[in-house]
Scaffold this motif. Structure first.
Motif, PDB file in Angstrom:
ATOM      1  N   ILE A  31      61.837  27.735  29.821  1.00 47.78           N
ATOM      2  CA  ILE A  31      60.828  26.942  29.260  1.00 47.78           C
ATOM      3  C   ILE A  31      60.448  27.322  27.953  1.00 47.78           C
ATOM      4  CG2 ILE A  31      58.215  26.390  29.491  1.00 47.78           C
ATOM      5  CD1 ILE A  31      58.711  26.753  32.516  1.00 47.78           C
TER       6      ILE A  31
ATOM      7  N   THR B 135      61.810  22.113  27.896  1.00 45.52           N
ATOM      8  CA  THR B 135      63.036  23.173  28.401  1.00 45.52           C
ATOM      9  C   THR B 135      63.957  23.257  27.300  1.00 45.52           C
ATOM     10  OG1 THR B 135      64.179  22.028  29.538  1.00 45.52           O
ATOM     11  CG2 THR B 135      62.313  23.000  30.780  1.00 45.52           C
TER      12      THR B 135
ATOM     13  N   TYR C  91      54.919  24.530  25.992  1.00 43.73           N
ATOM     14  CA  TYR C  91      54.321  23.692  27.103  1.00 43.73           C
ATOM     15  C   TYR C  91      53.069  23.318  25.996  1.00 43.73           C
ATOM     16  CZ  TYR C  91      50.941  27.511  27.631  1.00 43.73           C
ATOM     17  OH  TYR C  91      50.050  28.528  27.655  1.00 43.73           O
TER      18      TYR C  91
ATOM     19  N   TYR D  40      55.707  20.601  29.906  1.00 43.47           N
ATOM     20  CA  TYR D  40      56.537  21.928  29.733  1.00 43.47           C
ATOM     21  C   TYR D  40      57.840  21.050  29.120  1.00 43.47           C
ATOM     22  CZ  TYR D  40      53.754  24.689  32.729  1.00 43.47           C
ATOM     23  OH  TYR D  40      52.724  25.364  33.216  1.00 43.47           O
TER      24      TYR D  40
END
Length: 176
Positions: free
Chosen positions: A52, A73, A55, A71
């Motif tokens: 991640i 990535t 966010y 989130y």
């Protein structure tokens, strides 16, 4: 009086001419949504490990209550969890075969799959809008393909409501 009858019959001719196109478009929309559900729930998912990177917190209106965490990535996946913050950066993601929708998220200590609210997961709003849209299409196709007549108002309501639902579903896909 005769001009009113001609105008009325011209609209009915337009409806009968455009009816196969509308039926085709409704069937195409049904196929695409069904393909999305099939991809998300039936086809096997691919698995990868990811990190991640950042966010965002989505809040509700004036009360500023936390609705979900969205989130992003390292490998380009995005997903949301309902009111549950993922504390670890290293996660394992399962994603759908065709549309690459995130179907499962696990960290070393927790499983966040039940908290997913993105895509067609049953916590997400897109899931419910697609179900309403499919129900509307079923009713619309039944009306359009029935031997009974229907009014011009009914025909235009079918077009407008289903067009609105297409817009809402596409907008929800964009947001989530």
């Amino acid at each position: 009086m005769s001009s009113i009858n001609r105008k009325h019959s011209a609209v009915n001719e337009s409806i009968t001419k455009d009816k196969p196109v509308i039926i085709y478009l409704l069937c195409a929309a049904t196929f695409i949504i069904s393909l999305g559900f099939f991809d998300y729930y039936v086809l096997p998912a691919s698995k990868t490990t990811d990190v991640i990177t950042h966010y965002a917190i989505q809040t509700s209106g004036k009360s500023k209550d936390k609705v979900c965490y969205h989130y992003y990535t390292q490998k380009g996946f995005t997903f949301s969890t309902v009111k549950k913050y993922i504390e670890e950066n290293n996660i394992e993601i399962k994603y759908s075969l065709l549309f690459k929708s995130v179907t499962s998220v696990k960290s070393k200590t927790n499983d966040y799959t039940n908290r997913l609210s993105n895509g067609l997961s049953n916590n997400g709003i897109l899931f419910y809008f697609c179900l309403v849209f499919l129900f509307s299409i079923a009713i619309s196709l039944k009306i359009l393909m029935s031997k009974k007549g229907y009014s011009e108002n009914t025909y235009f309501n079918i077009i407008c409501f289903n067009g609105f639902m297409v817009f809402v579903c596409l907008y929800m896909m964009y947001l989530y």
